[in-house]
Scaffold this motif. Structure first.
Motif, PDB file in Angstrom:
ATOM      1  N   VAL A   1       4.710  -9.310  -2.942  1.00 10.16           N
ATOM      2  CA  VAL A   1       4.985  -8.162  -2.018  1.00 10.16           C
ATOM      3  C   VAL A   1       3.583  -7.703  -1.443  1.00 10.16           C
ATOM      4  CG1 VAL A   1       6.795  -6.255  -1.436  1.00 10.16           C
ATOM      5  CG2 VAL A   1       7.815  -8.328  -3.018  1.00 10.16           C
ATOM      6  N   ILE A   2       3.453  -7.494  -0.455  1.00 10.56           N
ATOM      7  CA  ILE A   2       2.650  -6.347   0.211  1.00 10.56           C
ATOM      8  C   ILE A   2       2.864  -5.570   1.516  1.00 10.56           C
ATOM      9  CG2 ILE A   2       0.256  -6.935   1.882  1.00 10.56           C
ATOM     10  CD1 ILE A   2      -0.180  -9.760   0.350  1.00 10.56           C
ATOM     11  N   ALA A   3       2.340  -4.108   0.338  1.00  8.42           N
ATOM     12  CA  ALA A   3       2.144  -2.763   1.631  1.00  8.42           C
ATOM     13  C   ALA A   3       1.703  -2.283   1.832  1.00  8.42           C
ATOM     14  CB  ALA A   3       3.475  -1.999   0.335  1.00  8.42           C
ATOM     15  N   GLN A   4       0.007  -2.758   2.680  1.00  4.39           N
ATOM     16  CA  GLN A   4      -0.712  -1.857   2.899  1.00  4.39           C
ATOM     17  C   GLN A   4      -0.634  -0.975   4.161  1.00  4.39           C
ATOM     18  OE1 GLN A   4      -3.817  -4.594   5.294  1.00  4.39           O
ATOM     19  NE2 GLN A   4      -5.402  -3.674   3.613  1.00  4.39           N
ATOM     20  N   ALA A   5      -0.739   0.565   3.169  1.00  5.54           N
ATOM     21  CA  ALA A   5      -0.899   1.938   4.116  1.00  5.54           C
ATOM     22  C   ALA A   5       0.615   1.855   4.754  1.00  5.54           C
ATOM     23  CB  ALA A   5      -1.776   1.158   5.516  1.00  5.54           C
ATOM     24  N   VAL A   6       1.446   1.252   4.065  1.00  4.88           N
ATOM     25  CA  VAL A   6       3.236   1.842   4.774  1.00  4.88           C
ATOM     26  C   VAL A   6       3.812   3.035   4.136  1.00  4.88           C
ATOM     27  CG1 VAL A   6       5.385   0.559   4.082  1.00  4.88           C
ATOM     28  CG2 VAL A   6       3.037  -0.654   5.100  1.00  4.88           C
ATOM     29  N   LEU A   7       3.957   3.575   2.880  1.00  2.00           N
ATOM     30  CA  LEU A   7       4.729   3.790   1.763  1.00  2.00           C
ATOM     31  C   LEU A   7       4.438   5.059   2.073  1.00  2.00           C
ATOM     32  CD1 LEU A   7       4.464   2.191  -1.809  1.00  2.00           C
ATOM     33  CD2 LEU A   7       6.051   2.045   0.065  1.00  2.00           C
ATOM     34  N   GLU A   8       3.204   5.402   2.677  1.00  4.22           N
ATOM     35  CA  GLU A   8       3.153   7.168   3.228  1.00  4.22           C
ATOM     36  C   GLU A   8       3.868   7.793   4.464  1.00  4.22           C
ATOM     37  OE1 GLU A   8       1.094   4.860   3.923  1.00  4.22           O
ATOM     38  OE2 GLU A   8      -0.493   5.713   5.721  1.00  4.22           O
ATOM     39  N   HIS A   9       4.470   5.866   5.250  1.00  4.72           N
ATOM     40  CA  HIS A   9       5.375   6.258   6.093  1.00  4.72           C
ATOM     41  C   HIS A   9       6.772   5.929   5.509  1.00  4.72           C
ATOM     42  CE1 HIS A   9       1.614   6.208   8.760  1.00  4.72           C
ATOM     43  NE2 HIS A   9       1.648   5.366   7.996  1.00  4.72           N
ATOM     44  N   VAL A  10       7.093   6.091   4.611  1.00  4.51           N
ATOM     45  CA  VAL A  10       8.701   5.948   4.552  1.00  4.51           C
ATOM     46  C   VAL A  10       9.086   7.244   4.150  1.00  4.51           C
ATOM     47  CG1 VAL A  10       8.671   3.474   4.528  1.00  4.51           C
ATOM     48  CG2 VAL A  10       8.556   4.718   2.212  1.00  4.51           C
ATOM     49  N   VAL A  11      11.016   7.142   4.286  1.00  2.46           N
ATOM     50  CA  VAL A  11      11.078   8.576   3.427  1.00  2.46           C
ATOM     51  C   VAL A  11      11.513   8.993   1.991  1.00  2.46           C
ATOM     52  CG1 VAL A  11      12.373   9.401   5.746  1.00  2.46           C
ATOM     53  CG2 VAL A  11      13.546   8.198   4.179  1.00  2.46           C
ATOM     54  N   ASP A  12      11.820   7.607   1.305  1.00  2.00           N
ATOM     55  CA  ASP A  12      11.874   7.031   0.063  1.00  2.00           C
ATOM     56  C   ASP A  12      11.298   5.993  -0.403  1.00  2.00           C
ATOM     57  OD1 ASP A  12      12.739   6.971  -2.368  1.00  2.00           O
ATOM     58  OD2 ASP A  12      15.054   7.022  -1.532  1.00  2.00           O
ATOM     59  N   PRO A  13      10.163   6.737  -0.759  1.00  2.00           N
ATOM     60  CA  PRO A  13       9.029   5.409  -1.118  1.00  2.00           C
ATOM     61  C   PRO A  13       9.466   4.858  -3.049  1.00  2.00           C
ATOM     62  CG  PRO A  13       8.067   6.881  -1.835  1.00  2.00           C
ATOM     63  CD  PRO A  13       9.329   7.203  -0.672  1.00  2.00           C
ATOM     64  N   PHE A  14       9.862   5.437  -3.334  1.00  2.00           N
ATOM     65  CA  PHE A  14      10.509   5.514  -4.949  1.00  2.00           C
ATOM     66  C   PHE A  14      11.848   3.963  -4.738  1.00  2.00           C
ATOM     67  CE2 PHE A  14       8.606   9.247  -6.017  1.00  2.00           C
ATOM     68  CZ  PHE A  14       8.031   8.770  -6.495  1.00  2.00           C
ATOM     69  N   ARG A  15      12.230   4.065  -3.462  1.00  2.00           N
ATOM     70  CA  ARG A  15      13.744   3.278  -3.419  1.00  2.00           C
ATOM     71  C   ARG A  15      12.925   1.963  -2.619  1.00  2.00           C
ATOM     72  NH1 ARG A  15      19.180   3.826  -0.034  1.00  2.00           N
ATOM     73  NH2 ARG A  15      19.677   2.063   0.039  1.00  2.00           N
ATOM     74  N   CYS A  16      12.258   1.676  -1.454  1.00  2.00           N
ATOM     75  CA  CYS A  16      11.161   1.241  -1.382  1.00  2.00           C
ATOM     76  C   CYS A  16      11.294  -0.183  -2.256  1.00  2.00           C
ATOM     77  CB  CYS A  16      10.558   1.715  -0.098  1.00  2.00           C
ATOM     78  SG  CYS A  16      10.682   2.093   1.143  1.00  2.00           S
ATOM     79  N   VAL A  17      10.098   0.656  -3.445  1.00  2.00           N
ATOM     80  CA  VAL A  17       9.728   0.628  -3.992  1.00  2.00           C
ATOM     81  C   VAL A  17      10.756  -0.668  -5.589  1.00  2.00           C
ATOM     82  CG1 VAL A  17       8.185   0.097  -6.524  1.00  2.00           C
ATOM     83  CG2 VAL A  17       7.657   1.124  -4.333  1.00  2.00           C
TER      84      VAL A  17
END
Ligand SMILES: [Zn+2]
Length: 320
Positions: free
Chosen positions: A171-187
């Motif tokens: 899984v790749i997330a380049q310059a994404v996790l600053e744009h999500v409301v809940d990065p912990f849930r995304c990970v």
């Protein structure tokens, strides 16, 4: 699901792993829409220009209406002058590591395998250094985003991924996790859709001003970023852009803070780029110093899905 009943797509959609983003049941195709096969759920998802929109509307900041008629969401259409400036005026940003990191990631993904399936989050436009993956025919890329773009295969929201457990090798997330409301849930979603020992690669900003307008929510220190991936064993981690890039961004955003109109903001941004672009080159000199981590523009993390969780005590001890 039966491939024969699937719409002909411009991109190949891996229907064998696609599931309902709400209940994770298999989906079926009905009248140019995707429908959940779970009799309790039966949620219907639209298909816009052959791109399925598989988001959980209940919990997403986006709705189906945002994607109807191929509207723009995250990536807004820009005027010709702004496009020209972006192409011709030197950038204040420079990624020190993406190219060699993607090369290593591809090698690890193909270690003992002839092919690998990669989920790309935020992949509607090509990321920095990404060509090394997109040009490798042994890698199957599933490029997703919350925005239409030249490379997007399907619209999905990283908070509720529409894939069955253990679907991906990487899984790749380049310059994404600053744009999500809940990065912990995304990970935790990345963790779920990865196979055992699957690989994660993320790049996330630390000292960067707001970009992406209203869709900018989060920043991480080096330790904070490591904690975000506490369920992963670290392979490699470090700086993507150093204090020079941070300073260039600060200079440009300092200048444009004077602007009272959008036009003035554009001219001051241009002035910032012309007078601050060279600062990023300082990063070659101090990218390996400890102090640079306290002022870096952003960090990357490359890791492997693990059953061992990094404790907060070990986090503080190890990363002091
Ligand atoms: Zn469902």
């Amino acid at each position: 699901m039966n491939n024969e009943h699937m719409p002909v797509s411009k991109k190949s959609i891996p229907w064998d792993i696609v599931s309902c983003p709400i209940c994770l049941a298999r989906v079926v195709h009905q009248d140019n829409a995707i429908v959940c096969s779970n009799p309790v759920c039966r949620k219907t998802y639209p298909v816009v220009d052959e791109i399925p929109v598989l988001i959980n509307e209940e919990s997403s900041v986006f709705s189906f209406d945002d994607f109807a008629a191929n509207k723009t969401t995250y990536f807004q259409k820009r005027g010709w002058l702004v496009e020209w400036i972006n192409r011709n005026v030197p950038s204040i940003s420079h990624n020190l590591v993406a190219r060699q990191n993607y090369k290593r990631l591809a090698e690890l993904a193909l270690e003992g395998n002839t092919s690998a399936r990669i989920l790309v989050i935020g992949g509607s436009i090509i990321g920095q250094g990404f060509e090394i993956l997109s040009e490798n025919s042994a890698l199957e890329l599933v490029e997703t985003d919350v925005s239409f773009g030249p490379r997007v295969t399907m619209i999905c929201d990283a908070h509720d991924l529409p894939f069955v457990d253990g679907s991906f090798d990487v899984v790749i997330a380049q310059a994404v996790l600053e744009h999500v409301v809940d990065p912990f849930r995304c990970v935790s979603e990345f963790y779920r859709v990865l196979r055992d020992d699957g690989l994660i690669y993320a790049e996330t900003p630390f000292m960067q001003q707001v970009h992406g307008g209203k869709y900018d929510f989060m920043r991480f220190t080096y330790r904070g970023h490591r904690r975000l991936f506490r369920n992963f064993e670290e392979i490699q981690a470090g700086i993507t852009g150093g204090p020079g890039m941070s300073l260039a961004w600060s200079w440009q955003y300092f200048l444009r803070s004077y602007a009272k109109s959008a036009r003035a903001q554009m001219y001051l941004t241009l002035l910032g780029r012309f007078t601050g672009f060279y600062l990023k080159y300082f990063d070659y000199f101090f990218k390996h110093t400890q102090a640079a981590y306290d002022a870096a523009s952003g960090f990357y993390f490359m890791g492997r899905k693990s059953k061992i969780v990094l404790s907060d005590r070990d986090l503080v001890r190890y990363y002091s």
